[in-house]
Design a protein around this motif. Structure first.
Motif, mmCIF file in Angstrom:
data_model
loop_
_atom_site.group_PDB
_atom_site.id
_atom_site.type_symbol
_atom_site.label_atom_id
_atom_site.label_comp_id
_atom_site.label_asym_id
_atom_site.label_seq_id
_atom_site.Cartn_x
_atom_site.Cartn_y
_atom_site.Cartn_z
ATOM 1 N N GLN A 238 0.831 -1.207 0.000
ATOM 2 C CA GLN A 238 0.000 0.000 0.000
ATOM 3 C C GLN A 238 0.864 1.255 0.000
ATOM 4 N N LEU A 239 1.961 1.216 0.736
ATOM 5 C CA LEU A 239 2.891 2.346 0.748
ATOM 6 C C LEU A 239 3.440 2.604 -0.655
ATOM 7 N N LEU A 240 3.833 1.540 -1.331
ATOM 8 C CA LEU A 240 4.362 1.689 -2.690
ATOM 9 C C LEU A 240 3.294 2.178 -3.658
ATOM 10 N N PHE A 241 2.055 1.712 -3.486
ATOM 11 C CA PHE A 241 0.954 2.241 -4.292
ATOM 12 C C PHE A 241 0.842 3.746 -4.072
ATOM 13 N N GLY A 242 0.853 4.151 -2.827
ATOM 14 C CA GLY A 242 0.717 5.573 -2.507
ATOM 15 C C GLY A 242 1.830 6.407 -3.097
ATOM 16 N N ARG A 243 3.067 5.934 -2.980
ATOM 17 C CA ARG A 243 4.205 6.675 -3.534
ATOM 18 C C ARG A 243 4.073 6.786 -5.058
ATOM 19 N N THR A 244 3.598 5.714 -5.677
ATOM 20 C CA THR A 244 3.432 5.723 -7.132
ATOM 21 C C THR A 244 2.323 6.676 -7.546
ATOM 22 N N TYR A 245 1.191 6.603 -6.853
ATOM 23 C CA TYR A 245 0.096 7.528 -7.154
ATOM 24 C C TYR A 245 0.531 8.973 -6.964
ATOM 25 N N LEU A 246 1.316 9.227 -5.926
ATOM 26 C CA LEU A 246 1.794 10.584 -5.682
ATOM 27 C C LEU A 246 2.668 11.054 -6.837
ATOM 28 N N ALA A 247 3.546 10.189 -7.310
ATOM 29 C CA ALA A 247 4.422 10.537 -8.437
ATOM 30 C C ALA A 247 3.623 10.760 -9.719
ATOM 31 N N MET A 248 2.493 10.051 -9.843
ATOM 32 C CA MET A 248 1.645 10.193 -11.029
ATOM 33 C C MET A 248 0.711 11.393 -10.923
ATOM 34 N N GLY A 249 0.676 12.015 -9.744
ATOM 35 C CA GLY A 249 -0.168 13.194 -9.569
ATOM 36 C C GLY A 249 -1.587 12.901 -9.124
ATOM 37 N N ASP A 250 -1.849 11.677 -8.688
ATOM 38 C CA ASP A 250 -3.194 11.315 -8.232
ATOM 39 C C ASP A 250 -3.230 11.385 -6.707
#
Length: 85
Positions: A28-40
Motif C-alpha cells: 500500500q505504501l508503494l501504491f501511494g508513492r506511485t500515485y503521488l508521483a503520477m499526480g493522483d
C-alpha cells in the motif's frame, strides 16, 4: 505499477489470515508513492491511510516502518501544497 499490484496479490495469497501483515502495508505504501508521483493525490492519500491502518494494527508502536509512512504522508502534504490540490 502492475508489478506492485501483482506483488500485492501474491502477499494476499501468502497471508490470507493476516490482513495486517507488514508486507501488505508495504505494498500500500508503494501504491501511494506511485500515485503521488503520477499526480493522483486522492489515491495516494487513500493508500497512505491504508498503510497506516495496517501497520497500526500489525506492528509494535516503535517499529521503524512507521518512519516510512510518516515521511510519505509529509511528502504528500508538501506536494499537495505545491500543486494546490
Amino acid at each position: 505499477f502492475e508489478l506492485f499490484e501483482q506483488a500485492h496479490q501474491m502477499y494476499q495469497r501468502l497471508f490470507p489470515d493476516q490482513p495486517n501483515h507488514r508486507d501488505l502495508g508495504k505494498c500500500q505504501l508503494l501504491f501511494g508513492r506511485t500515485y503521488l508521483a503520477m499526480g493522483d493525490a486522492s489515491k495516494a492519500k487513500e493508500a497512505f491511510d491504508n498503510t497506516l491502518e495496517i501497520w497500526t494494527k500489525g506492528l509494535p508502536k516503535n517499529h521503524p516502518d512507521f518512519a516510512l509512512i510518516h515521511q510519505s504522508m509529509a511528502d504528500f502534504e508538501s506536494v499537495k501544497r505545491s500543486r494546490d490540490y
